[in-house]
Design an enzyme around this catalytic site. Structure first.
Site, short mmCIF file in Angstrom:
data_model
loop_
_atom_site.label_atom_id
_atom_site.label_comp_id
_atom_site.label_asym_id
_atom_site.label_seq_id
_atom_site.Cartn_x
_atom_site.Cartn_y
_atom_site.Cartn_z
N ASP A 7 0.86 -1.18 0.00
CA ASP A 7 0.00 0.00 0.00
C ASP A 7 0.90 1.23 0.00
O ASP A 7 2.13 1.12 -0.10
CB ASP A 7 -0.95 0.00 1.20
CG ASP A 7 -2.31 0.58 0.83
OD1 ASP A 7 -2.38 1.79 0.52
OD2 ASP A 7 -3.29 -0.17 0.83
N HIS A 46 -2.68 3.43 -4.58
CA HIS A 46 -2.13 2.87 -3.34
C HIS A 46 -0.71 2.34 -3.56
O HIS A 46 -0.36 1.26 -3.06
CB HIS A 46 -3.04 1.76 -2.80
CG HIS A 46 -4.29 2.26 -2.12
ND1 HIS A 46 -4.26 3.01 -0.96
CD2 HIS A 46 -5.60 2.13 -2.46
CE1 HIS A 46 -5.50 3.30 -0.60
NE2 HIS A 46 -6.33 2.79 -1.50
N GLU A 90 -9.58 2.93 -5.19
CA GLU A 90 -9.23 4.28 -4.74
C GLU A 90 -8.00 4.83 -5.47
O GLU A 90 -7.03 5.25 -4.85
CB GLU A 90 -8.99 4.27 -3.22
CG GLU A 90 -10.24 3.90 -2.43
CD GLU A 90 -10.00 3.87 -0.93
OE1 GLU A 90 -10.92 4.25 -0.19
OE2 GLU A 90 -8.91 3.45 -0.50
#
Length: 544
Positions: free
Chosen positions: A175, A246, A309
């Protein structure tokens, strides 16, 4: 007679006359195909009982007998105990493993302790249990990127999953805040990306930081051990390498992967980094190499690519990215993200595997064979199933284990809406409104444990249990009538003493213990209405 108090609750279970007393003459009989399972059962029962329980292929006299009976079906088992001994039949090796877990639960809770207990009477009550799981995918996502969990703790977590008949560990390895798996051809991913100089405390933009470096990663030998230990427990490990968003930890290690090529550090704040991977062929080649090493380490059918995202601002403002989009005939940045995922998916498919990604991947055109994790409510599950994709349901308001567990004022770092034990127990992975054909595409479900605020193994216990017990039963039993009060009574009367014996530091029913609180560290609590309004905005892209 009181029926056996097992968890998950079996399809059918009844008490039977008599009991079987374990003693120095008790053996475990198993064919060669189940020798490893028999050895694990021996290692589970011997420490507390102090009995040798030798494993043999040709046992004589009363004992524990393990056998395969394929007609029962995948993961199914039948257990019968009485004065003549214990017989466990499984449709496959995993079914036998589940039967062994049920046998362990029939014994006194102190059987879960790791040293001999001399004053216990080790007797298996008479019982007949016939059982099989409803869903194929019964999982939990463990985020080791935000806070690294040492290998020994991952192995322990796998043991706890097996105890609850869960069969899929989705391991979130990368991440913005850290890269946790060794990639031999790109060593800086862990040398640089494997640690950060500080960590945010709390959930708001004004929260302070803890100026203490944090890091760690699994060597490839560590991963092989984790995968092998999981397989011995009937658990598949599904890795996730998050792209194209990410990815700040990867960009910190190799700045040429970023859109701007600027040097950045591993992210020290929570949330989503604005830094995304660029769309050059060299970046695709880089991650092809990464996924080659990942697929060599993880034999799972599914390989996670994240896809969630992903901010588009850098792509929108970058002339080179816009040039590449025009060359490839891509209409917008959503199409570019879909192109990126499709390139990785094609490489994974060439190796005989399938891509697994979060429901944001539905915002573009997907290749066949992709499976979708629906986390923004159940909208992604409905959309994916209707578009012909396999689904794993994990809606945040039902199974996000990092969400606060109650309205109790001392809940540590209270995030979003409460996800209570009752919420977790009510979880059904199959959304309303699907046809039978569409519903069949729902492989099952999983709980997700994100670790921004879960910074130690003790807190993993606190956030996971006992809610994971409830999720495990919901996934094992499937849809249909459920009695939460009966489950809660069985959990507290019979199952939590087992967790006590194992040393699991679960959340007490009365609220967190003093050392489980985080005074002064703010969270971001929300009401159900706040959450629904926020999620409605986020799922609009899926519906369109």
């Amino acid at each position: 007679m009181t029926p056996p108090m097992l968890l998950p609750r079996p399809v059918t279970a009844r008490s039977a006359p008599g009991e079987f007393r374990l003693d120095a003459c008790t053996t475990i009989t198993a064919p060669a195909a189940l020798a490893a399972t028999a050895a694990r059962l021996q290692s589970a029962l011997s420490p507390a009982t102090g009995l040798p329980l030798p494993v043999t292929e040709d046992g004589s006299g009363p004992g524990i007998a393990l056998t395969l009976r394929p007609e029962l079906g995948a993961e199914a088992y039948r257990l019968e105990s009485g004065p003549a001994g214990v017989r466990i039949e499984g449709g496959d090796a995993n079914g036998v493993r589940h039967g062994c877990q049920a046998l362990r639960q029939l014994l006194p809770p102190r059987v879960y302790r790791g040293a001999r207990i001399a004053d216990e009477r080790w007797a298996v009550p008479g019982a007949v249990v016939e059982d099989a799981p409803h869903f194929r995918w019964r999982g939990v996502m463990l985020d080791v990127a935000r806070h690294f969990l040492p290998k020994r703790e991952v192995l322990r977590f796998i043991d706890l999953m097996a105890m609850h008949r869960l069969n899929t560990l989705h391991l979130h390895l990368t991440d913005d805040q850290g890269w946790r798996v060794e990639i031999l051809r790109h060593p800086r991913l862990t040398e640089t990306g494997g640690w950060r100089r500080s960590s945010q405390l709390g959930s708001t933009i004004d929260d302070r930081t803890e100026d203490r470096p944090h890091g760690g990663y699994y060597t490839q030998d560590d991963i092989r051990e984790i995968v092998a230990h999981a397989a011995e427990n009937g658990i598949t490990v599904v890795p996730e390498i998050d792209v194209p968003g990410h990815s700040q930890a990867a960009i910190a290690a190799y700045p040429e992967l970023g859109v701007t090529h600027e040097r950045v550090e591993v992210m020290t704040r929570w949330g989503v980094s604005p830094h995304t991977l660029n769309a050059e062929e060299s970046t695709i080649d880089f991650f092809r190499g990464v996924f080659d090493e990942i697929m060599a380490l993880f034999p799972s059918t599914f390989i996670g690519v994240g896809g969630d995202e992903c901010p588009k601002d850098q792509w929108k403002g970058d002339p080179r990215t816009q040039e590449l989009m025009a060359e490839r005939g891509l209409a917008d940045e959503n199409a570019l993200q879909a192109w990126f995922i499709a390139r990785i998916a094609a490489h994974v498919a060439d190796a005989g595997r399938r891509v697994f990604g979060w429901d944001e991947i539905l915002e573009g055109k997907l290749p066949p064979g992709v499976a979708v994790a629906s986390w923004r409510g159940m909208t992604g599950a409905v959309t994916a199933a209707r578009r012909g994709f396999d689904v794993v349901s994990c809606p945040d308001d039902q199974v996000y284990l990092d969400y606060r567990q109650s309205e109790h004022p001392d809940e540590p770092v209270p995030v979003c809406v409460p996800v209570t034990l009752e919420d977790a127990y009510a979880f059904d992975p199959v959304p309303d409104g699907l046809t039978d054909e569409e519903a069949a595409r729902v492989l099952g479900g999983q709980a997700n444990l994100w670790t921004e605020h879960v910074d130690s193994p003790r807190m993993v216990d606190y956030y996971a249990f006992p809610r994971l017990c409830a999720v495990a039963e919901a996934l094992w039993r499937g849809p249909g009538p459920r009695d939460f009060h009966e489950f809660r009574s069985r959990l507290y009367a019979a199952h939590l003493p087992r967790l006590d014996a194992l040393g699991v530091e679960y959340r007490p029913a009365t609220g967190p213990l003093p050392w489980q609180t985080r005074p002064g560290v703010l969270g971001a609590p929300a009401t159900r209405a706040d959450r629904e309004a926020h999620m409605n905005r986020r799922v609009a892209a899926i519906r369109s």
